[in-house]
Enzyme design. Structure first.
Site, PDB file in Angstrom:
ATOM      1  N   GLY A  20      25.013  66.772  33.522  1.00  0.00           N
ATOM      2  CA  GLY A  20      24.975  67.911  32.596  1.00  0.00           C
ATOM      3  C   GLY A  20      24.142  67.661  31.356  1.00  0.00           C
ATOM      4  O   GLY A  20      24.259  68.394  30.375  1.00  0.00           O
ATOM      5  N   SER A  27      22.103  66.063  36.933  1.00  0.00           N
ATOM      6  CA  SER A  27      20.958  66.872  36.495  1.00  0.00           C
ATOM      7  C   SER A  27      19.916  67.089  37.590  1.00  0.00           C
ATOM      8  O   SER A  27      18.716  67.136  37.314  1.00  0.00           O
ATOM      9  CB  SER A  27      20.307  66.253  35.245  1.00  0.00           C
ATOM     10  OG  SER A  27      21.222  66.293  34.158  1.00  0.00           O
ATOM     11  N   GLU A  71      34.434  63.426  35.606  1.00  0.00           N
ATOM     12  CA  GLU A  71      35.181  64.303  34.688  1.00  0.00           C
ATOM     13  C   GLU A  71      36.683  64.151  34.914  1.00  0.00           C
ATOM     14  O   GLU A  71      37.474  64.212  33.971  1.00  0.00           O
ATOM     15  CB  GLU A  71      34.706  65.750  34.870  1.00  0.00           C
ATOM     16  CG  GLU A  71      33.307  65.936  34.292  1.00  0.00           C
ATOM     17  CD  GLU A  71      32.448  66.966  34.978  1.00  0.00           C
ATOM     18  OE1 GLU A  71      32.977  67.802  35.737  1.00  0.00           O
ATOM     19  OE2 GLU A  71      31.219  66.937  34.754  1.00  0.00           O
ATOM     20  N   ASN A 108      28.683  71.275  43.405  1.00  0.00           N
ATOM     21  CA  ASN A 108      29.980  71.173  42.729  1.00  0.00           C
ATOM     22  C   ASN A 108      30.021  72.207  41.607  1.00  0.00           C
ATOM     23  O   ASN A 108      29.376  72.034  40.576  1.00  0.00           O
ATOM     24  CB  ASN A 108      30.146  69.749  42.177  1.00  0.00           C
ATOM     25  CG  ASN A 108      31.441  69.576  41.402  1.00  0.00           C
ATOM     26  OD1 ASN A 108      32.322  70.454  41.444  1.00  0.00           O
ATOM     27  ND2 ASN A 108      31.569  68.472  40.704  1.00  0.00           N
ATOM     28  N   TRP A 109      30.800  73.249  41.832  1.00  0.00           N
ATOM     29  CA  TRP A 109      30.856  74.339  40.840  1.00  0.00           C
ATOM     30  C   TRP A 109      31.659  73.969  39.603  1.00  0.00           C
ATOM     31  O   TRP A 109      31.630  74.683  38.612  1.00  0.00           O
ATOM     32  CB  TRP A 109      31.494  75.576  41.461  1.00  0.00           C
ATOM     33  CG  TRP A 109      30.702  76.255  42.526  1.00  0.00           C
ATOM     34  CD1 TRP A 109      29.470  75.888  43.022  1.00  0.00           C
ATOM     35  CD2 TRP A 109      31.086  77.435  43.239  1.00  0.00           C
ATOM     36  NE1 TRP A 109      29.082  76.774  43.995  1.00  0.00           N
ATOM     37  CE2 TRP A 109      30.047  77.730  44.147  1.00  0.00           C
ATOM     38  CE3 TRP A 109      32.208  78.272  43.203  1.00  0.00           C
ATOM     39  CZ2 TRP A 109      30.105  78.839  45.006  1.00  0.00           C
ATOM     40  CZ3 TRP A 109      32.269  79.359  44.050  1.00  0.00           C
ATOM     41  CH2 TRP A 109      31.222  79.644  44.931  1.00  0.00           C
ATOM     42  N   LYS A 110      32.466  72.915  39.700  1.00  0.00           N
ATOM     43  CA  LYS A 110      33.387  72.561  38.607  1.00  0.00           C
ATOM     44  C   LYS A 110      34.249  73.788  38.267  1.00  0.00           C
ATOM     45  O   LYS A 110      34.605  74.532  39.180  1.00  0.00           O
ATOM     46  CB  LYS A 110      32.589  72.029  37.413  1.00  0.00           C
ATOM     47  CG  LYS A 110      31.608  70.931  37.858  1.00  0.00           C
ATOM     48  CD  LYS A 110      30.960  70.182  36.742  1.00  0.00           C
ATOM     49  CE  LYS A 110      30.029  69.121  37.335  1.00  0.00           C
ATOM     50  NZ  LYS A 110      29.390  68.279  36.331  1.00  0.00           N
ATOM     51  N   HIS A 129      35.643  62.334  40.664  1.00  0.00           N
ATOM     52  CA  HIS A 129      34.541  62.784  39.804  1.00  0.00           C
ATOM     53  C   HIS A 129      34.745  62.209  38.401  1.00  0.00           C
ATOM     54  O   HIS A 129      35.883  62.108  37.928  1.00  0.00           O
ATOM     55  CB  HIS A 129      34.486  64.312  39.750  1.00  0.00           C
ATOM     56  CG  HIS A 129      33.207  64.790  39.145  1.00  0.00           C
ATOM     57  ND1 HIS A 129      33.001  64.805  37.788  1.00  0.00           N
ATOM     58  CD2 HIS A 129      32.049  65.197  39.706  1.00  0.00           C
ATOM     59  CE1 HIS A 129      31.764  65.227  37.545  1.00  0.00           C
ATOM     60  NE2 HIS A 129      31.169  65.469  38.689  1.00  0.00           N
ATOM     61  N   GLY A 181      25.503  69.828  40.252  1.00  0.00           N
ATOM     62  CA  GLY A 181      26.412  70.569  39.389  1.00  0.00           C
ATOM     63  C   GLY A 181      25.773  71.869  38.937  1.00  0.00           C
ATOM     64  O   GLY A 181      25.702  72.848  39.676  1.00  0.00           O
ATOM     65  N   GLU A 210      26.816  59.071  40.660  1.00  0.00           N
ATOM     66  CA  GLU A 210      26.533  59.998  39.569  1.00  0.00           C
ATOM     67  C   GLU A 210      26.603  59.248  38.239  1.00  0.00           C
ATOM     68  O   GLU A 210      27.699  59.069  37.687  1.00  0.00           O
ATOM     69  CB  GLU A 210      27.553  61.130  39.551  1.00  0.00           C
ATOM     70  CG  GLU A 210      27.583  61.957  40.818  1.00  0.00           C
ATOM     71  CD  GLU A 210      28.143  63.352  40.572  1.00  0.00           C
ATOM     72  OE1 GLU A 210      27.441  64.314  40.887  1.00  0.00           O
ATOM     73  OE2 GLU A 210      29.263  63.477  40.044  1.00  0.00           O
TER      74      GLU A 210
HETATM   75  P1  13P Z   1      24.908  68.376  36.840  1.00  0.00           P
HETATM   76  O1  13P Z   1      24.050  68.600  38.074  1.00  0.00           O
HETATM   77  O2  13P Z   1      25.236  69.624  36.117  1.00  0.00           O
HETATM   78  O3  13P Z   1      24.331  67.299  35.984  1.00  0.00           O
HETATM   79  O4  13P Z   1      26.309  67.818  37.374  1.00  0.00           O
HETATM   80  C1  13P Z   1      26.344  66.784  38.278  1.00  0.00           C
HETATM   81  C2  13P Z   1      27.720  66.639  38.771  1.00  0.00           C
HETATM   82  O5  13P Z   1      28.603  66.226  38.038  1.00  0.00           O
HETATM   83  C3  13P Z   1      28.001  67.025  40.163  1.00  0.00           C
HETATM   84  O6  13P Z   1      29.257  66.604  40.556  1.00  0.00           O
END
Ligand code: 13P
Length: 256
Positions: free
Chosen positions: A174, A213, A98, A10-12, A96, A234, A168
């Site tokens: 993150g 993470s 976020e 997931n590149w966000k 997600h 992520g 998640e």
């Molecule tokens: P990270 O791997 O950066 O913790 O993010 C996880 C994530 O939100 C994937 O959707």
């Protein structure tokens, strides 16, 4: 029953089209022989078309990171399922944390988005997970029950069998703070039990991923957990070599 491992990056809100093109040219040769593992990149809307074109004929699928539940209307800034399938996008990340936290995405809207995704032929990844406070209060299972039950509420058993849920924990996203193997296994086994409550025969087919993470070094231990069918990655997915190393870990486990 063997579920195919699934590694999704997931590149966000990262990568312009030019950056995405550089990335995919580096990734494709690295995952060319990733037999027995499904691989997807979940990219910003603006890079979808370019990534679909650049990955055609490869094993890498291209997912969007959100979509609206309705097929059209006065929803400025939104994108529908048909707009995604028209350009051959394979799937979509839904719910997600976020989006739930920053854009007030609700379980009710998600229950409709899941139906809209399946109706259009998109593969949804439904994200669920608790905050640190909820875990400390002992509310993890209550939160997961709510999110999974509502997210799957409107689906048929056949659709539930094709679902991917990503567990998640929000405190692990993150932060560099990965769930322990016991925490990840327990929560993911609980998610699978919830799926089983809803559709008994579907639970052994539905995939449940861990996200939060995940790194190349940590991936082998997480991916080896009995109920973990893959990872939603992520930060570590932004670098093609790191992402490919996580795919490698899944390939090795699938072959063992
Ligand atoms: P990270 O791997 O950066 O913790 O993010 C996880 C994530 O939100 C994937 O959707």
């Amino acid at each position: 029953m063997a579920r195919t491992p699934f590694i999704a990056g997931n590149w966000k809100m990262h990568k312009t089209v030019a950056e995405a093109e550089d990335y995919i040219q580096a990734l494709l040769p690295r995952v060319y022989s990733a037999d027995g593992v499904d691989v997807a990149i979940c990219v910003p809307f603006t890079a979808l078309q370019a990534m679909v074109d650049s990955t055609r004929g490869s094993r890498v699928e291209v997912f969007a990171q959100n979509m609206h539940e309705l097929s059209n209307g006065a929803f400025t800034g939104e994108v529908s399922a048909a707009m995604l399938t028209e350009i051959d996008v394979h799937g979509v990340v839904l719910g997600h944390s976020e989006r739930r936290q920053c854009y007030n995405e609700t379980d009710k809207a998600l229950s409709h988005k899941m139906v809209a995704a399946f109706s259009a032929g998109l593969k949804p990844i439904l994200c669920v997970g608790e905050t640190e406070d909820e875990r400390e209060r002992g509310d993890t299972e209550r939160k997961l029950r709510h999110q999974v039950q509502e997210g799957l509420e409107r689906l048929t058993p056949e659709q539930i069998a094709q679902v991917t849920v990503a567990y998640e924990p929000i405190w692990a996203i993150g932060t560099g703070k990965v769930a322990t193997p016991d925490q990840a296994q327990d929560a993911i086994a609980f998610v699978r039990a919830l799926i089983e409550d809803k559709a008994p025969d579907a639970a052994e087919h539905a995939r449940v991923l861990y996200g939060g993470s995940v790194t190349p070094d940590g991936a082998p231990e997480l991916l080896a957990l009995p109920d973990v069918d893959g990872a939603l990655v992520g930060g570590a997915s932004l670098d093609p070599e790191n992402f490919a190393r996580i795919v490698d870990a899944a390939v090795q486990l699938a072959a063992s």
